[in-house]
Write an enzyme that holds these catalytic residues in place. Sequence first.
Site, PDB file in Angstrom:
ATOM      1  N   TYR A  58       7.135  -3.643  -3.109  1.00  0.00           N
ATOM      2  CA  TYR A  58       7.514  -2.703  -3.864  1.00  0.00           C
ATOM      3  C   TYR A  58       7.858  -1.021  -3.436  1.00  0.00           C
ATOM      4  CZ  TYR A  58       3.595   0.476  -2.686  1.00  0.00           C
ATOM      5  OH  TYR A  58       2.572   1.420  -1.615  1.00  0.00           O
ATOM      6  N   LYS A 104       5.678  -2.900   2.719  1.00  0.00           N
ATOM      7  CA  LYS A 104       5.108  -2.669   1.563  1.00  0.00           C
ATOM      8  C   LYS A 104       4.738  -3.119   0.226  1.00  0.00           C
ATOM      9  CE  LYS A 104       5.990   2.018  -0.161  1.00  0.00           C
ATOM     10  NZ  LYS A 104       5.034   2.409  -0.557  1.00  0.00           N
ATOM     11  N   LEU A 163       2.745   1.516   7.976  1.00  0.00           N
ATOM     12  CA  LEU A 163       3.897   1.299   7.391  1.00  0.00           C
ATOM     13  C   LEU A 163       4.223   2.446   8.214  1.00  0.00           C
ATOM     14  CD1 LEU A 163       5.223   0.617   4.132  1.00  0.00           C
ATOM     15  CD2 LEU A 163       4.831   2.221   3.938  1.00  0.00           C
TER      16      LEU A 163
HETATM   17  C1  PLP Z   1       0.106   3.028   4.182  1.00  0.00           C
HETATM   18  C2  PLP Z   1       1.489   4.228   3.602  1.00  0.00           C
HETATM   19  N1  PLP Z   1       1.684   4.495   4.488  1.00  0.00           N
HETATM   20  C3  PLP Z   1       2.409   5.342   5.019  1.00  0.00           C
HETATM   21  C4  PLP Z   1       3.630   5.605   3.733  1.00  0.00           C
HETATM   22  C5  PLP Z   1       4.715   6.912   3.663  1.00  0.00           C
HETATM   23  O1  PLP Z   1       5.371   5.465   3.377  1.00  0.00           O
HETATM   24  P1  PLP Z   1       7.121   7.072   3.044  1.00  0.00           P
HETATM   25  O2  PLP Z   1       7.547   8.227   3.691  1.00  0.00           O
HETATM   26  O3  PLP Z   1       8.165   6.468   3.417  1.00  0.00           O
HETATM   27  O4  PLP Z   1       6.778   7.261   1.808  1.00  0.00           O
HETATM   28  C6  PLP Z   1       3.126   5.340   1.998  1.00  0.00           C
HETATM   29  C7  PLP Z   1       3.805   5.893   1.631  1.00  0.00           C
HETATM   30  O5  PLP Z   1       3.181   5.083   0.752  1.00  0.00           O
HETATM   31  C8  PLP Z   1       1.699   4.271   2.358  1.00  0.00           C
HETATM   32  O6  PLP Z   1       1.703   3.384   1.838  1.00  0.00           O
END
Ligand code: PLP
Length: 285
Positions: free
Chosen positions: A31, A145, A201
């Site tokens: 996602y 993700k 992530l």
């Molecule tokens: C586990 C995790 N880490 C980091 C992020 C931050 O990612 P982004 O800046 O792409 O939203 C998210 C965002 O949902 C997340 O679920």
Amino acid sequence: MSYMLFNNEIVERSKCVDIEDRGYQFGDGVYEVVGVYSGEPMLMDEHLQRLERSAKEIQLNLPYTMPELKRQLTQLAAQNQLEEGIIYLQVSRGASPRWHEFPEGNIPAVTVAYTREEERMTDIEDNGGTAVLTEDMRWLRCDIKSLNLLPNVMAKQKAVENNAVEAILHRGDTVTEASASNVFMVKNDKVYTHPANNYILNGITRQKILELCGEHTIPVVEETFTVKQLLEADEVFVSATKSDIIPILKVDDHTIADGTPGKITHQILKHFRMFISQIEKNVHS
Ligand SMILES: Cc1ncc(COP(=O)(O)O)c(C=O)c1O
């Protein structure tokens, strides 16, 4: 009326999920969440690039190109007249009789996207919030993700039960990230964050922050740090799509420095907001 993207069509939003959709039963899918500011989807190419990578890593074939998907998501946001909020997009391995292994034959992936209005969180971005610490119980491919978010859900619930904005995760002594955001600390004017490997992530906001730090000569070190170092930091902040950058003033019972948002965090937030407002200006001029 609200619309959603269902495979390659924008249709009236429905609440139907196929009971044997593998995303629903196994979390077998990936996602993305794209932020929309003043009607403009932000960093969409970067999000779709990450989606493509996540899908590839779980051997899920996407039946469209990223430019095609981008066009449809942009149209969806426009059709829903979304000004401030998010586009949520998920792709599952499809619907098929429930067996754990990949289905035989070429069953089509199921793509669903919808939009949700969400105000910007400027108050907490300016004033900060608190966090709790909790053990990182996730799998070893946090770089994907994936739809499997139960450990993240459990961690965030712990935060909410403690009136905190986030749960900061650690594997043993090492701070990884947070339940739904990346974690940064500042020590002696240097910004530290966990390297982008399989334990975190690689946030799109995180990547933008690193780029902005580079442009504004704020030193960054992509190295792991311990819980003890986090608690002794000069500043701590978390980053994610739409909540942008939130200063963390207290972690469990430990106040970070003097318990107010730090100066480097403030600078980075200022640069980030400038980046957002430049895009808004370019689009609306
Ligand atoms: C586990 C995790 N880490 C980091 C992020 C931050 O990612 P982004 O800046 O792409 O939203 C998210 C965002 O949902 C997340 O679920």
